[in-house]
Scaffold this motif. Structure first.
Motif, PDB file in Angstrom:
ATOM      1  N   UNK A  49     -21.317 -26.506 -15.940  1.00  0.00           N
ATOM      2  CA  UNK A  49     -20.169 -25.603 -15.903  1.00  0.00           C
ATOM      3  C   UNK A  49     -18.981 -26.314 -16.544  1.00  0.00           C
ATOM      4  N   UNK A  50     -17.939 -25.566 -16.878  1.00  0.00           N
ATOM      5  CA  UNK A  50     -16.764 -26.178 -17.499  1.00  0.00           C
ATOM      6  C   UNK A  50     -16.044 -27.145 -16.569  1.00  0.00           C
ATOM      7  N   UNK A  51     -16.232 -26.985 -15.252  1.00  0.00           N
ATOM      8  CA  UNK A  51     -15.455 -27.776 -14.296  1.00  0.00           C
ATOM      9  C   UNK A  51     -16.264 -28.752 -13.460  1.00  0.00           C
ATOM     10  N   UNK A  52     -17.593 -28.774 -13.624  1.00  0.00           N
ATOM     11  CA  UNK A  52     -18.350 -29.741 -12.833  1.00  0.00           C
ATOM     12  C   UNK A  52     -18.213 -31.132 -13.444  1.00  0.00           C
ATOM     13  N   UNK A 137     -15.763 -22.875  -4.405  1.00  0.00           N
ATOM     14  CA  UNK A 137     -15.625 -21.633  -5.171  1.00  0.00           C
ATOM     15  C   UNK A 137     -16.779 -21.549  -6.153  1.00  0.00           C
ATOM     16  N   UNK A 138     -17.573 -20.471  -6.045  1.00  0.00           N
ATOM     17  CA  UNK A 138     -18.706 -20.305  -6.945  1.00  0.00           C
ATOM     18  C   UNK A 138     -18.240 -20.009  -8.365  1.00  0.00           C
ATOM     19  N   UNK A 199     -18.452 -31.090  -6.920  1.00  0.00           N
ATOM     20  CA  UNK A 199     -19.279 -30.203  -7.745  1.00  0.00           C
ATOM     21  C   UNK A 199     -20.606 -30.037  -7.029  1.00  0.00           C
ATOM     22  N   UNK A 200     -21.141 -28.818  -7.049  1.00  0.00           N
ATOM     23  CA  UNK A 200     -22.391 -28.578  -6.321  1.00  0.00           C
ATOM     24  C   UNK A 200     -23.285 -27.623  -7.106  1.00  0.00           C
ATOM     25  N   UNK A 207     -23.518 -22.734  -9.547  1.00  0.00           N
ATOM     26  CA  UNK A 207     -22.633 -23.894  -9.488  1.00  0.00           C
ATOM     27  C   UNK A 207     -21.401 -23.541  -8.662  1.00  0.00           C
ATOM     28  N   UNK A 208     -20.958 -24.491  -7.839  1.00  0.00           N
ATOM     29  CA  UNK A 208     -19.724 -24.315  -7.072  1.00  0.00           C
ATOM     30  C   UNK A 208     -18.833 -25.535  -7.282  1.00  0.00           C
ATOM     31  N   UNK A 209     -17.530 -25.287  -7.291  1.00  0.00           N
ATOM     32  CA  UNK A 209     -16.537 -26.346  -7.449  1.00  0.00           C
ATOM     33  C   UNK A 209     -15.721 -26.430  -6.164  1.00  0.00           C
ATOM     34  N   UNK A 210     -15.512 -27.649  -5.661  1.00  0.00           N
ATOM     35  CA  UNK A 210     -14.808 -27.824  -4.397  1.00  0.00           C
ATOM     36  C   UNK A 210     -13.537 -28.644  -4.528  1.00  0.00           C
ATOM     37  N   UNK A 211     -12.556 -28.303  -3.693  1.00  0.00           N
ATOM     38  CA  UNK A 211     -11.306 -29.068  -3.598  1.00  0.00           C
ATOM     39  C   UNK A 211     -11.023 -29.318  -2.126  1.00  0.00           C
ATOM     40  N   UNK A 212     -10.768 -30.592  -1.781  1.00  0.00           N
ATOM     41  CA  UNK A 212     -10.598 -30.958  -0.381  1.00  0.00           C
ATOM     42  C   UNK A 212      -9.434 -31.935  -0.227  1.00  0.00           C
TER      43      UNK A 212
END
Length: 215
Positions: A49-52, A137-138, A199-200, A207-212
């Motif tokens: 993905x563009x953000x993983x 976020x998927x 990144x998941x 694909x999902x992108x996470x922010x914590x």
């Protein structure tokens, strides 16, 4: 009267000169020597993905390891000379970076969107004992699924509300990140400027992108 004025001026000038002599120039702190093995390279835009994330660690003897959502690869090699970092795969230069003052100032990647940065490694595991709040976020969605994370030095727990005892094993990435593969779900985490990015990749291929943020 004129003599007194001259004496007074000479006294002031003498005092000023003495002050200048007493002033000691404070030397600038010595710049810390730069070693590429003290950093990891974090890139976005080259993965699924563009953000993983694509994370490169620099080992001894010019060996590098790539960590991606598809797994990790120990084949790449690198050189770092005169501020230029080159990453090779199969003897071919894959990417080239110009580094100044511990920062990447230019690169050879033409793909867009693309971003890259160096992140300094830690002597101890910065995730150990910490809890993070955030969400996933998927790909292609604006909906964020709330999630909490808790880490030990070798395991983590994840839940939307009440966290269980950490029982999912992960591989530490130079003490500033983590890689895990649980039930065919691959996850990467990297701590950047106090924020935990994730990144998941699910078994379905989504694909999902996470922010914590640290609790």
């Amino acid at each position: 009267m004129k003599t007194l004025k001259i004496i007074r001026i000479l006294f002031i000038l003498g005092s000023f000169t003495a002050c200048k002599k007493d002033k000691v120039d404070t030397p600038e702190p010595a710049q810390e020597p730069f070693a590429i093995t003290d950093y990891v390279l974090v890139e976005k835009g080259l993965g699924v993905d563009d953000n993983d994330h694509l994370i490169t660690t620099f080992e001894l003897q010019g060996k590098a390891i790539w960590y991606t959502l598809l797994g990790y690869l120990e084949g790449p090699k690198y050189t770092f000379e005169d501020g230029v970092l080159k990453i090779y795969l199969g003897g071919t230069v894959e990417r080239e970076f110009k580094i100044e003052n511990q920062k990447i100032v230019s690169h050879s990647v033409k793909f867009q969107p693309y971003s890259c940065q160096l992140v300094k490694i830690s002597k101890s595991n910065v995730l150990d004992g910490n809890t993070y709040n955030g969400g996933w976020r998927n790909e292609g969605s604006l909906i964020v699924s709330v999630s909490k994370l808790k880490f030990t030095d070798t395991h983590y727990a994840e839940a939307s509300l009440n966290l269980p005892v950490p029982n999912n094993e992960y591989k530490s990435l130079k003490n500033i990140g983590a890689y895990s593969r649980i039930n065919n779900v691959n996850t990467l985490w990297i701590l950047i400027n106090g924020k935990l990015e994730g990144s998941r990749k699910y078994e379905s291929g989504n694909i999902a992108i996470g922010d914590f943020n640290k609790q």
